[in-house]
Scaffold this active site. Sequence first.
Site, short mmCIF file in Angstrom:
data_model
loop_
_atom_site.label_atom_id
_atom_site.label_comp_id
_atom_site.label_asym_id
_atom_site.label_seq_id
_atom_site.Cartn_x
_atom_site.Cartn_y
_atom_site.Cartn_z
CB SER A 158 -1.07 -0.03 1.16
OG SER A 158 -1.67 -1.06 1.36
N1 SAM Z 1 -0.36 -3.72 3.98
C1 SAM Z 1 0.30 -4.61 3.08
C2 SAM Z 1 1.46 -4.00 2.40
O1 SAM Z 1 1.60 -2.60 2.26
O2 SAM Z 1 2.26 -4.94 1.68
C3 SAM Z 1 -0.99 -4.28 1.76
C4 SAM Z 1 -1.14 -5.52 0.73
S1 SAM Z 1 -2.41 -5.31 -0.24
C5 SAM Z 1 -3.06 -3.96 -0.50
C6 SAM Z 1 -3.75 -6.46 0.31
C7 SAM Z 1 -3.22 -7.81 0.68
O3 SAM Z 1 -4.50 -8.40 1.27
C8 SAM Z 1 -2.86 -8.65 -0.59
O4 SAM Z 1 -1.79 -9.25 -0.17
C9 SAM Z 1 -3.91 -9.81 -0.67
O5 SAM Z 1 -3.42 -11.17 -1.11
C10 SAM Z 1 -4.50 -9.82 0.59
N2 SAM Z 1 -6.09 -10.44 0.82
C11 SAM Z 1 -7.00 -10.37 0.03
N3 SAM Z 1 -7.99 -11.05 0.53
C12 SAM Z 1 -7.44 -11.59 1.54
C13 SAM Z 1 -8.17 -12.54 2.53
N4 SAM Z 1 -9.50 -12.83 2.70
N5 SAM Z 1 -7.40 -12.95 3.68
C14 SAM Z 1 -6.02 -12.48 3.71
N6 SAM Z 1 -5.35 -11.55 3.13
C15 SAM Z 1 -6.28 -11.29 1.86
#
Ligand code: SAM
Length: 224
Positions: free
Chosen positions: A68
């Site tokens: 993010s």
């Molecule tokens: N804070 C993280 C970073 O800065 O790297 C944000 C990562 S990204 C915006 C959101 C993440 O949510 C992704 O890696 C995605 O795979 C994960 N995600 C989506 N649905 C999910 C779920 N049901 N349970 C766990 N993770 C999930």
Amino acid sequence: MEPGSVDDFRYVGARRRLIEAIRASGIDDLEILRHFDQVPRHLFIPEGMLHRAYDDAPVPIGFGQTASQPSLQAFYLHLLRPNPEDRILEVGTGSGFLTALLALMGDRVYSVERIRGLSSRARKVLDAMGFQNVALMTGDGTIGWRKFAPYQVITVAAASPEVPHALVDQLAEGGRLLIPVGEREVQDLLLIRRREGEILQESVREGCTFVPLLGRYGWDEDGG
Ligand code: SAM
């Protein structure tokens, strides 16, 4: 090993500029800014994207996901205000960068990621940095992590069509939950609090775009 001891000093200038960008976005909480200085973001970014590690922008981390935008993560920390005694649930570990910031501020962080490759990469970096108050799990974070509930802070980094009730159920008295909710393309960031048994909800930012939260109480894997 302390965070920072595996730093690469080539990135010091870029990190300073990022902190200035976060400050310019309206976050002037010195504790939060200090943590951005303490955690070398480039360690969490895949090799091919290192030139963008300190941009104030989302950065691709593989598997179709992004780390993010740092100023948005600072906004999350500002709203959630983790305290040293707080137990924290993070849904969407992604790169693990926010996990590290949360671990510096709270007591313990429980972080769930649905993509195994991301979770294991984050684990390697967090272990190398010496974080001992982080537990990671690969799975569906829309159902939370009941074993360690309740949580004073719950943070969700992916957008859901509605607030997963399992996460609200796992919110401690006085707890704060931050989650983007809305349509596939655009969402509102909702701050939900439990106060004296009541659930209070407010929109803290409109018109956000996050990757989808896929799972039992999020979007279906097929997009429905
Ligand atoms: N804070 C993280 C970073 O800065 O790297 C944000 C990562 S990204 C915006 C959101 C993440 O949510 C992704 O890696 C995605 O795979 C994960 N995600 C989506 N649905 C999910 C779920 N049901 N349970 C766990 N993770 C999930």
